[in-house]
Design a protein around this motif. Structure first.
Motif, PDB file in Angstrom:
ATOM      1  N   UNK A  23       0.826  -1.214   0.000  1.00 33.79           N
ATOM      2  CA  UNK A  23       0.000   0.000   0.000  1.00 33.79           C
ATOM      3  C   UNK A  23       0.857   1.260   0.000  1.00 33.79           C
ATOM      4  N   UNK A  24       1.937   1.246   0.788  1.00 30.07           N
ATOM      5  CA  UNK A  24       2.817   2.417   0.892  1.00 30.07           C
ATOM      6  C   UNK A  24       4.011   2.340  -0.057  1.00 30.07           C
ATOM      7  N   UNK A  25       4.048   1.260  -0.844  1.00 32.24           N
ATOM      8  CA  UNK A  25       5.091   1.086  -1.849  1.00 32.24           C
ATOM      9  C   UNK A  25       6.495   1.209  -1.252  1.00 32.24           C
ATOM     10  N   UNK A  26       6.725   0.459  -0.195  1.00 30.91           N
ATOM     11  CA  UNK A  26       8.037   0.450   0.437  1.00 30.91           C
ATOM     12  C   UNK A  26       8.273  -0.897   1.092  1.00 30.91           C
ATOM     13  N   UNK A  27       9.544  -1.240   1.232  1.00 32.05           N
ATOM     14  CA  UNK A  27       9.899  -2.478   1.893  1.00 32.05           C
ATOM     15  C   UNK A  27       9.860  -2.284   3.402  1.00 32.05           C
ATOM     16  N   UNK A  28       9.527  -3.335   4.158  1.00 35.20           N
ATOM     17  CA  UNK A  28       9.590  -3.239   5.621  1.00 35.20           C
ATOM     18  C   UNK A  28      11.019  -2.936   6.076  1.00 35.20           C
ATOM     19  N   UNK A  29      11.169  -2.251   7.196  1.00 34.03           N
ATOM     20  CA  UNK A  29      12.488  -1.939   7.734  1.00 34.03           C
ATOM     21  C   UNK A  29      13.017  -3.146   8.499  1.00 34.03           C
ATOM     22  N   UNK A  30      14.290  -3.075   8.882  1.00 35.50           N
ATOM     23  CA  UNK A  30      14.974  -4.219   9.479  1.00 35.50           C
ATOM     24  C   UNK A  30      14.278  -4.735  10.734  1.00 35.50           C
ATOM     25  N   UNK A  31      13.856  -3.830  11.616  1.00 32.31           N
ATOM     26  CA  UNK A  31      13.246  -4.266  12.868  1.00 32.31           C
ATOM     27  C   UNK A  31      11.935  -5.007  12.608  1.00 32.31           C
ATOM     28  N   UNK A  32      11.243  -4.644  11.539  1.00 33.65           N
ATOM     29  CA  UNK A  32      10.003  -5.341  11.188  1.00 33.65           C
ATOM     30  C   UNK A  32      10.290  -6.745  10.678  1.00 33.65           C
ATOM     31  N   UNK A  33      11.343  -6.874   9.863  1.00 35.49           N
ATOM     32  CA  UNK A  33      11.759  -8.203   9.423  1.00 35.49           C
ATOM     33  C   UNK A  33      12.109  -9.074  10.619  1.00 35.49           C
ATOM     34  N   UNK A  34      12.905  -8.512  11.537  1.00 35.19           N
ATOM     35  CA  UNK A  34      13.339  -9.272  12.708  1.00 35.19           C
ATOM     36  C   UNK A  34      12.149  -9.658  13.579  1.00 35.19           C
ATOM     37  N   UNK A  35      11.225  -8.730  13.764  1.00 38.51           N
ATOM     38  CA  UNK A  35      10.036  -9.001  14.582  1.00 38.51           C
ATOM     39  C   UNK A  35       9.205 -10.123  13.984  1.00 38.51           C
ATOM     40  N   UNK A  36       9.039 -10.093  12.674  1.00 38.06           N
ATOM     41  CA  UNK A  36       8.269 -11.139  12.004  1.00 38.06           C
ATOM     42  C   UNK A  36       8.940 -12.499  12.157  1.00 38.06           C
ATOM     43  N   UNK A  37      10.252 -12.527  11.989  1.00 41.70           N
ATOM     44  CA  UNK A  37      10.985 -13.788  12.103  1.00 41.70           C
ATOM     45  C   UNK A  37      10.860 -14.362  13.510  1.00 41.70           C
ATOM     46  N   UNK A  38      11.087 -13.520  14.519  1.00 40.59           N
ATOM     47  CA  UNK A  38      11.006 -13.993  15.897  1.00 40.59           C
ATOM     48  C   UNK A  38       9.581 -14.382  16.284  1.00 40.59           C
ATOM     49  N   UNK A  39       8.596 -13.589  15.828  1.00 40.65           N
ATOM     50  CA  UNK A  39       7.202 -13.892  16.165  1.00 40.65           C
ATOM     51  C   UNK A  39       6.767 -15.227  15.574  1.00 40.65           C
ATOM     52  N   UNK A  40       7.066 -15.421  14.304  1.00 38.30           N
ATOM     53  CA  UNK A  40       6.652 -16.655  13.647  1.00 38.30           C
ATOM     54  C   UNK A  40       7.438 -17.856  14.153  1.00 38.30           C
ATOM     55  N   UNK A  41       8.744 -17.654  14.383  1.00 38.35           N
ATOM     56  CA  UNK A  41       9.566 -18.756  14.902  1.00 38.35           C
ATOM     57  C   UNK A  41       9.127 -19.142  16.307  1.00 38.35           C
ATOM     58  N   UNK A  42       8.872 -18.141  17.140  1.00 34.02           N
ATOM     59  CA  UNK A  42       8.435 -18.415  18.510  1.00 34.02           C
ATOM     60  C   UNK A  42       7.105 -19.119  18.558  1.00 34.02           C
TER      61      UNK A  42
ATOM     62  N   UNK B 204       1.992  -8.005  18.225  1.00 37.05           N
ATOM     63  CA  UNK B 204       2.008  -8.201  19.675  1.00 37.05           C
ATOM     64  C   UNK B 204       1.097  -9.348  20.093  1.00 37.05           C
ATOM     65  N   UNK B 205       0.073  -9.592  19.306  1.00 41.72           N
ATOM     66  CA  UNK B 205      -0.849 -10.680  19.622  1.00 41.72           C
ATOM     67  C   UNK B 205      -0.226 -12.046  19.407  1.00 41.72           C
ATOM     68  N   UNK B 206       1.061 -12.077  19.033  1.00 38.61           N
ATOM     69  CA  UNK B 206       1.762 -13.354  18.922  1.00 38.61           C
ATOM     70  C   UNK B 206       1.939 -14.029  20.278  1.00 38.61           C
ATOM     71  N   UNK B 207       1.657 -13.310  21.362  1.00 45.20           N
ATOM     72  CA  UNK B 207       1.741 -13.938  22.685  1.00 45.20           C
ATOM     73  C   UNK B 207       0.503 -14.780  22.973  1.00 45.20           C
ATOM     74  N   UNK B 208      -0.450 -14.774  22.058  1.00 43.91           N
ATOM     75  CA  UNK B 208      -1.649 -15.593  22.250  1.00 43.91           C
ATOM     76  C   UNK B 208      -1.323 -17.067  22.470  1.00 43.91           C
ATOM     77  N   UNK B 209      -0.421 -17.666  21.666  1.00 42.20           N
ATOM     78  CA  UNK B 209      -0.068 -19.077  21.917  1.00 42.20           C
ATOM     79  C   UNK B 209       0.574 -19.278  23.279  1.00 42.20           C
TER      80      UNK B 209
END
Length: 309
Positions: free
Chosen positions: A132-151, A263-268
């Protein structure tokens, strides 16, 4: 963060409120999912019946609260046709969809597997805003996604892909649940800028419950009704519906849709904790490792957003 939904001039105190409400909603949802599995497996409750009554009762409670408030905006939303139409879309394709697809996925598999599949949702949210904003996610967003999904993955599967071997039907409904979660997170943002979260959530639940009543007859009950059923059902309606959805939608207006959904990744985590205490499920090394990754996610999101305030 990619936060087109983040209000300008937001204060640190207000941001803490947003983070706290999103986390609380995740905990309430996690416990609610465990209660739902308890009702399906041990009490013979039908998922559609549970969703119908959950929406109806929670909607009535929230609307009663909304109407009783001073300067209530409960009926203002119907004065603008565009807003009314968006509310109807949110009620059916957001509120009903996110609850039924998740509960039906639990019924077809289990709460753990359903949660893993639904948490593809945050990826869809971030991808939507990136496009929508025509931009790539920044590094902290990549890291957050990786940790959230891995966790989340480690917490509910113990690192074994074999535990995600489910029926095609369960897989379909689980993925559909993820898309429903993404739609539920993104679609009502404009409404939440104009109207209170209680109004949007209350109407969404009530309309959704009424509409779903034509599909699942609320008076057609099957299952065992005892103290355990009453307790689990009451928790799902009050904490897993009224409070959780209100908290989450409020947090979206404060910290943005992407951050709130991540943040709702703490649901599990909350679901696992209840399983340990209530169902005597063992909590091993992989569980703790998954917990650590999810806590790192929260830290990264908090630190990454702090500089924006």
């Amino acid at each position: 963060m990619i936060s087109a939904t983040l209000p300008a001039g937001i204060t640190s105190k207000k941001s803490i409120k947003g983070f706290s409400m999103a986390l609380a909603a995740a905990v309430f949802w996690g416990v609610s999912g465990t209660c739902a599995q308890f009702l399906f497996e041990q009490k013979g409750i039908n998922p559609a019946w549970l969703v119908c009554w959950r929406l109806l009762l929670a909607g009535i409670i929230l609307m009663a609260y909304t109407v009783s408030r001073k300067n209530s905006d409960a009926f203002k939303i119907w004065k603008t046709p565009k807003d009314a139409l968006q509310l109807l879309f949110f009620s059916i394709f957001g509120m009903v969809a996110v609850q039924y697809t998740y509960f039906y996925s639990i019924n077809l598999s289990n709460a753990a597997t359903a949660t893993v599949l639904q948490y593809i949702g945050p990826l869809i949210v971030v991808a939507f805003y990136a496009i929508h904003h025509r931009r790539w996610p920044i590094l902290v967003e990549y890291a957050s996604l990786v940790f959230a999904l891995t966790g989340t993955f480690l917490l509910v599967t113990h690192g074994s892909f074999k535990q995600l071997v489910i029926s095609e039907k369960a897989l379909f409904w689980g993925i559909l649940s993820a898309f429903s979660l993404a739609f539920y997170t993104i679609q009502p943002v404009r409404l939440l800028r104009k109207y209170s979260a209680a109004t949007v959530t209350g109407w969404g639940m009530l309309i959704g419950g009424i509409a779903f009543s034509f599909i699942s007859k609320p008076w057609d009950f099957h299952g065992t009704w005892d103290l355990g059923t009453w307790s689990a059902f009451a928790y799902i309606v009050l904490f897993g519906s009224v409070i959780a959805f209100y908290f989450f939608l409020t947090s979206v207006t404060i910290i943005g849709a992407q951050t709130a959904s991540l943040l709702c990744s703490v649901e599990p985590l909350s679901a696992a904790a209840v399983a340990v205490v209530w169902l005597n499920v063992s909590f091993g090394a992989m569980d703790w490792l998954g917990t650590l990754f999810i806590l790192i996610t929260i830290f990264l999101l908090t630190k990454g957003t702090k500089d924006k305030f």
